[in-house]
Design a protein around this motif. Structure first.
Motif, PDB file in Angstrom:
ATOM      1  N   ILE A 203       7.369   7.557 -20.692  1.00  0.00           N
ATOM      2  CA  ILE A 203       8.679   6.904 -20.640  1.00  0.00           C
ATOM      3  C   ILE A 203       9.024   6.543 -19.202  1.00  0.00           C
ATOM      4  O   ILE A 203       9.490   5.433 -18.907  1.00  0.00           O
ATOM      5  N   ALA A 204       8.807   7.466 -18.257  1.00  0.00           N
ATOM      6  CA  ALA A 204       9.111   7.198 -16.851  1.00  0.00           C
ATOM      7  C   ALA A 204       8.262   6.040 -16.327  1.00  0.00           C
ATOM      8  O   ALA A 204       8.761   5.201 -15.563  1.00  0.00           O
ATOM      9  N   ASP A 205       7.013   5.963 -16.725  1.00  0.00           N
ATOM     10  CA  ASP A 205       6.147   4.867 -16.300  1.00  0.00           C
ATOM     11  C   ASP A 205       6.686   3.531 -16.805  1.00  0.00           C
ATOM     12  O   ASP A 205       6.698   2.546 -16.066  1.00  0.00           O
TER      13      ASP A 205
ATOM     14  N   GLN B 105      11.109  -1.678 -17.632  1.00  0.00           N
ATOM     15  CA  GLN B 105      11.777  -1.653 -18.933  1.00  0.00           C
ATOM     16  C   GLN B 105      13.154  -1.026 -18.790  1.00  0.00           C
ATOM     17  O   GLN B 105      13.350  -0.059 -18.050  1.00  0.00           O
ATOM     18  N   ASP B 106      14.108  -1.572 -19.512  1.00  0.00           N
ATOM     19  CA  ASP B 106      15.470  -1.040 -19.488  1.00  0.00           C
ATOM     20  C   ASP B 106      15.486   0.331 -20.178  1.00  0.00           C
ATOM     21  O   ASP B 106      14.987   0.469 -21.298  1.00  0.00           O
ATOM     22  N   PRO B 107      16.040   1.367 -19.523  1.00  0.00           N
ATOM     23  CA  PRO B 107      16.024   2.701 -20.144  1.00  0.00           C
ATOM     24  C   PRO B 107      16.843   2.794 -21.430  1.00  0.00           C
ATOM     25  O   PRO B 107      16.603   3.676 -22.255  1.00  0.00           O
ATOM     26  N   HIS B 108      17.774   1.854 -21.632  1.00  0.00           N
ATOM     27  CA  HIS B 108      18.597   1.901 -22.846  1.00  0.00           C
ATOM     28  C   HIS B 108      17.841   1.386 -24.070  1.00  0.00           C
ATOM     29  O   HIS B 108      18.268   1.621 -25.204  1.00  0.00           O
ATOM     30  N   THR B 109      16.726   0.701 -23.848  1.00  0.00           N
ATOM     31  CA  THR B 109      15.948   0.192 -24.979  1.00  0.00           C
ATOM     32  C   THR B 109      14.912   1.196 -25.476  1.00  0.00           C
ATOM     33  O   THR B 109      14.264   0.951 -26.481  1.00  0.00           O
ATOM     34  N   ILE B 110      14.770   2.322 -24.778  1.00  0.00           N
ATOM     35  CA  ILE B 110      13.789   3.334 -25.182  1.00  0.00           C
ATOM     36  C   ILE B 110      14.407   4.220 -26.254  1.00  0.00           C
ATOM     37  O   ILE B 110      15.427   4.870 -26.026  1.00  0.00           O
ATOM     38  N   LYS B 111      13.801   4.232 -27.400  1.00  0.00           N
ATOM     39  CA  LYS B 111      14.305   5.006 -28.542  1.00  0.00           C
ATOM     40  C   LYS B 111      13.344   6.142 -28.846  1.00  0.00           C
ATOM     41  O   LYS B 111      12.462   6.019 -29.678  1.00  0.00           O
TER      42      LYS B 111
ATOM     43  N   VAL C 263      17.386   9.257 -21.068  1.00  0.00           N
ATOM     44  CA  VAL C 263      16.751   8.654 -19.901  1.00  0.00           C
ATOM     45  C   VAL C 263      17.844   8.076 -19.008  1.00  0.00           C
ATOM     46  O   VAL C 263      18.700   7.330 -19.476  1.00  0.00           O
ATOM     47  N   GLN C 264      17.787   8.430 -17.724  1.00  0.00           N
ATOM     48  CA  GLN C 264      18.728   7.883 -16.741  1.00  0.00           C
ATOM     49  C   GLN C 264      17.926   7.312 -15.584  1.00  0.00           C
ATOM     50  O   GLN C 264      16.962   7.930 -15.121  1.00  0.00           O
ATOM     51  N   LYS C 265      18.349   6.153 -15.105  1.00  0.00           N
ATOM     52  CA  LYS C 265      17.654   5.487 -14.005  1.00  0.00           C
ATOM     53  C   LYS C 265      18.650   5.224 -12.891  1.00  0.00           C
ATOM     54  O   LYS C 265      19.782   4.798 -13.141  1.00  0.00           O
ATOM     55  N   SER C 266      18.229   5.503 -11.666  1.00  0.00           N
ATOM     56  CA  SER C 266      19.038   5.130 -10.511  1.00  0.00           C
ATOM     57  C   SER C 266      18.128   4.428  -9.509  1.00  0.00           C
ATOM     58  O   SER C 266      16.968   4.800  -9.329  1.00  0.00           O
TER      59      SER C 266
END
Length: 113
Positions: free
Chosen positions: A51-53, A59-65, A71-74
């Motif tokens: 997922i991190a890769d 990839q937008d983290p909100h689209t990962i189901k 998942v949080q991205k900064s």
């Protein structure tokens, strides 16, 4: 000629053998339980790394189901004159009775050719 009484030795040897077999069985059972737990933890880390890769590659983290994973991205621009974005991905995953939090750091050069 001397006679000795050997009665009871076979029973004691049998009891010792049973105790040793029980101890070995418990050890093997505990080891197999630990191996199953380690396998589950390795699977969780593998999913989190995948997922991190995907997030680090854009990839937008909100689209990962992925059920149970958050998942949080900064992103930040640590250098003023260099086109580089530092990205931190924090993933929280369920692991048995507890939750594991893993942080992955990476970056991307922002060259537009």
């Amino acid at each position: 000629m001397r006679t000795t009484n050997h009665s009871g030795y076979l029973l004691i040897e049998l009891m010792i053998a049973i105790v040793l077999l029980c101890a070995m069985g418990l050890s093997i059972g505990k080891l197999s339980g630990n191996v199953a737990e380690w396998h589950r933890a390795a699977l969780i880390y593998l999913k989190a790394t995948t997922i991190a890769d995907r997030v680090l590659n854009g990839q937008d983290p909100h689209t990962i189901k992925e059920p149970g994973y958050t998942v949080q991205k900064s992103a930040s621009r640590p250098f003023n004159k260099i086109p580089y974005t530092a990205i931190t991905v924090t993933i929280t995953a369920p692991c048995g009775q507890q939750t594991k939090t893993m942080t992955f750091c990476g970056g991307r050069a922002d060259y537009h050719a």
